[in-house]
Design a protein around this motif. Structure first.
Motif, PDB file in Angstrom:
ATOM      1  N   THR A 218       0.852  -1.188   0.000  1.00 16.12           N
ATOM      2  CA  THR A 218       0.000   0.000   0.000  1.00 16.12           C
ATOM      3  C   THR A 218       0.885   1.235   0.000  1.00 16.12           C
ATOM      4  OG1 THR A 218      -0.082   0.118   2.411  1.00 16.12           O
ATOM      5  CG2 THR A 218      -1.772  -1.230   1.322  1.00 16.12           C
ATOM      6  N   ARG A 219       0.276   2.392  -0.214  1.00 10.47           N
ATOM      7  CA  ARG A 219       1.035   3.649  -0.157  1.00 10.47           C
ATOM      8  C   ARG A 219       1.704   3.818   1.194  1.00 10.47           C
ATOM      9  NH1 ARG A 219      -3.170   7.886  -2.784  1.00 10.47           N
ATOM     10  NH2 ARG A 219      -4.635   6.370  -2.056  1.00 10.47           N
ATOM     11  N   VAL A 220       0.941   3.638   2.243  1.00 14.45           N
ATOM     12  CA  VAL A 220       1.459   3.839   3.602  1.00 14.45           C
ATOM     13  C   VAL A 220       2.583   2.858   3.904  1.00 14.45           C
ATOM     14  CG1 VAL A 220       0.841   3.726   6.052  1.00 14.45           C
ATOM     15  CG2 VAL A 220      -0.709   4.808   4.422  1.00 14.45           C
ATOM     16  N   PHE A 221       2.398   1.595   3.524  1.00  9.94           N
ATOM     17  CA  PHE A 221       3.435   0.593   3.762  1.00  9.94           C
ATOM     18  C   PHE A 221       4.722   0.947   3.020  1.00  9.94           C
ATOM     19  CE2 PHE A 221       5.618  -3.405   2.723  1.00  9.94           C
ATOM     20  CZ  PHE A 221       5.826  -3.902   4.001  1.00  9.94           C
ATOM     21  N   ALA A 222       4.610   1.380   1.772  1.00  6.83           N
ATOM     22  CA  ALA A 222       5.798   1.734   0.983  1.00  6.83           C
ATOM     23  C   ALA A 222       6.559   2.887   1.626  1.00  6.83           C
ATOM     24  CB  ALA A 222       5.401   2.080  -0.448  1.00  6.83           C
TER      25      ALA A 222
ATOM     26  N   ALA B 191      13.967   2.360   6.587  1.00 11.90           N
ATOM     27  CA  ALA B 191      15.282   2.061   6.016  1.00 11.90           C
ATOM     28  C   ALA B 191      16.218   3.261   6.142  1.00 11.90           C
ATOM     29  CB  ALA B 191      15.144   1.651   4.556  1.00 11.90           C
ATOM     30  N   MET B 192      15.704   4.439   5.838  1.00 10.47           N
ATOM     31  CA  MET B 192      16.549   5.630   5.838  1.00 10.47           C
ATOM     32  C   MET B 192      16.911   6.104   7.243  1.00 10.47           C
ATOM     33  SD  MET B 192      17.140   6.104   2.693  1.00 10.47           S
ATOM     34  CE  MET B 192      17.952   7.677   2.737  1.00 10.47           C
ATOM     35  N   THR B 193      15.969   6.035   8.181  1.00 10.46           N
ATOM     36  CA  THR B 193      16.222   6.608   9.505  1.00 10.46           C
ATOM     37  C   THR B 193      16.632   5.587  10.558  1.00 10.46           C
ATOM     38  OG1 THR B 193      13.890   6.478  10.107  1.00 10.46           O
ATOM     39  CG2 THR B 193      14.644   8.525   9.119  1.00 10.46           C
ATOM     40  N   HIS B 194      16.217   4.334  10.396  1.00 15.05           N
ATOM     41  CA  HIS B 194      16.507   3.328  11.410  1.00 15.05           C
ATOM     42  C   HIS B 194      17.388   2.186  10.890  1.00 15.05           C
ATOM     43  CE1 HIS B 194      13.480   5.391  13.735  1.00 15.05           C
ATOM     44  NE2 HIS B 194      12.575   5.154  12.803  1.00 15.05           N
ATOM     45  N   GLY B 195      17.682   2.168   9.602  1.00 15.90           N
ATOM     46  CA  GLY B 195      18.506   1.109   9.035  1.00 15.90           C
ATOM     47  C   GLY B 195      17.799  -0.230   8.941  1.00 15.90           C
ATOM     48  N   LYS B 196      16.461  -0.214   9.009  1.00 16.48           N
ATOM     49  CA  LYS B 196      15.687  -1.454   8.929  1.00 16.48           C
ATOM     50  C   LYS B 196      15.299  -1.688   7.470  1.00 16.48           C
ATOM     51  CE  LYS B 196      13.991  -0.927  13.574  1.00 16.48           C
ATOM     52  NZ  LYS B 196      12.850  -0.740  14.448  1.00 16.48           N
ATOM     53  N   LEU B 197      15.906  -2.686   6.869  1.00 17.48           N
ATOM     54  CA  LEU B 197      15.747  -2.912   5.435  1.00 17.48           C
ATOM     55  C   LEU B 197      14.676  -3.946   5.090  1.00 17.48           C
ATOM     56  CD1 LEU B 197      19.514  -2.909   4.428  1.00 17.48           C
ATOM     57  CD2 LEU B 197      17.923  -0.994   4.590  1.00 17.48           C
TER      58      LEU B 197
ATOM     59  N   LEU C  36      12.120  -3.518   2.083  1.00 17.22           N
ATOM     60  CA  LEU C  36      12.492  -2.423   1.183  1.00 17.22           C
ATOM     61  C   LEU C  36      12.625  -2.900  -0.257  1.00 17.22           C
ATOM     62  CD1 LEU C  36      13.176   0.585   0.985  1.00 17.22           C
ATOM     63  CD2 LEU C  36      15.570  -0.036   1.295  1.00 17.22           C
ATOM     64  N   ASP C  37      13.220  -4.056  -0.455  1.00 11.72           N
ATOM     65  CA  ASP C  37      13.380  -4.592  -1.806  1.00 11.72           C
ATOM     66  C   ASP C  37      12.024  -4.782  -2.490  1.00 11.72           C
ATOM     67  OD1 ASP C  37      14.962  -5.588  -3.971  1.00 11.72           O
ATOM     68  OD2 ASP C  37      14.396  -7.618  -3.383  1.00 11.72           O
TER      69      ASP C  37
ATOM     70  N   SER D 206      23.188  10.086  -9.771  1.00 16.76           N
ATOM     71  CA  SER D 206      22.091   9.152 -10.015  1.00 16.76           C
ATOM     72  C   SER D 206      22.522   7.734  -9.664  1.00 16.76           C
ATOM     73  CB  SER D 206      21.655   9.195 -11.476  1.00 16.76           C
ATOM     74  OG  SER D 206      21.106  10.453 -11.768  1.00 16.76           O
ATOM     75  N   PHE D 207      21.575   6.976  -9.093  1.00 13.73           N
ATOM     76  CA  PHE D 207      21.846   5.612  -8.668  1.00 13.73           C
ATOM     77  C   PHE D 207      20.702   4.699  -9.087  1.00 13.73           C
ATOM     78  CE2 PHE D 207      23.634   8.572  -5.572  1.00 13.73           C
ATOM     79  CZ  PHE D 207      24.968   8.212  -5.590  1.00 13.73           C
ATOM     80  N   THR D 208      21.014   3.438  -9.271  1.00 18.79           N
ATOM     81  CA  THR D 208      19.993   2.425  -9.564  1.00 18.79           C
ATOM     82  C   THR D 208      19.484   1.844  -8.241  1.00 18.79           C
ATOM     83  OG1 THR D 208      21.579   0.611  -9.639  1.00 18.79           O
ATOM     84  CG2 THR D 208      21.165   1.799 -11.715  1.00 18.79           C
ATOM     85  N   LYS D 209      18.474   1.015  -8.334  1.00 19.79           N
ATOM     86  CA  LYS D 209      17.936   0.337  -7.154  1.00 19.79           C
ATOM     87  C   LYS D 209      19.025  -0.490  -6.480  1.00 19.79           C
ATOM     88  CE  LYS D 209      14.719  -3.269  -5.724  1.00 19.79           C
ATOM     89  NZ  LYS D 209      13.649  -4.181  -6.115  1.00 19.79           N
ATOM     90  N   ASP D 210      19.748  -1.271  -7.263  1.00 19.34           N
ATOM     91  CA  ASP D 210      20.776  -2.146  -6.699  1.00 19.34           C
ATOM     92  C   ASP D 210      21.878  -1.354  -6.000  1.00 19.34           C
ATOM     93  OD1 ASP D 210      19.422  -4.410  -7.556  1.00 19.34           O
ATOM     94  OD2 ASP D 210      20.500  -4.495  -9.462  1.00 19.34           O
TER      95      ASP D 210
END
Length: 142
Positions: free
Chosen positions: A32-36, A43-49, A52-53, A72-76
């Motif tokens: 969902t939008r909220v989940f994404a 991931a960005m603030t707590h390092g919980k990945l 995320l993939d 610029s960066f790719t997903k990988d």
């Protein structure tokens, strides 16, 4: 005592029935939008990945404005960078605000206020037909 045993047995059967009847989990149901957005913020603030993939589209583009240069960066490449900071808590105050949203796309501003600077992430999430996924992230440092 027999009544208590009967009640407990009845509750146990009810729980087993409800569990067996439950629909199988599919990861697309969580997209969902909220989940994404919450997954990206974690991931960005707590390092919980975790997850995320799943919420980042394979063709997602990540851009960062650094001075006059746009990187610029790719997903990988971005996932590899985030893995280096896995489980590291950022010392910042994070806030989110929706800039634009409709049934197919949403643009969300995620501000990360550090002591000496602010990182603003403009995250585009799209309804891909396989759930809401992050398709573009543009980061600005001030």
């Amino acid at each position: 005592m027999k009544i208590l045993k009967s009640i407990i047995l009845g509750l146990a059967l009810l729980i087993v029935y409800q569990t067996a009847k439950a629909a199988p989990y599919t990861k697309d149901e969580n997209l969902t939008r909220v989940f994404a957005i919450n997954t990206y913020v974690d991931a960005m603030t707590h390092g919980k990945l975790r997850g995320l993939d799943d919420v980042v589209d394979q063709n997602a583009k990540f851009s960062q404005l650094r001075g006059a240069e746009v990187l610029s960066f790719t997903k990988d490449e971005m996932l590899q960078s985030l893995r280096l900071n896995k489980n590291i808590e950022q010392e910042c105050i994070t806030s989110t605000s929706i800039i634009q949203s409709n049934a197919e796309i949403a643009i969300v501003k995620i501000s990360m206020q550090y002591e000496w600077f602010t990182r603003s992430n403009f995250v585009t999430i799209s309804n891909t037909g396989k759930g809401w996924k992050i398709t573009n992230v543009y980061s600005v440092f001030k």
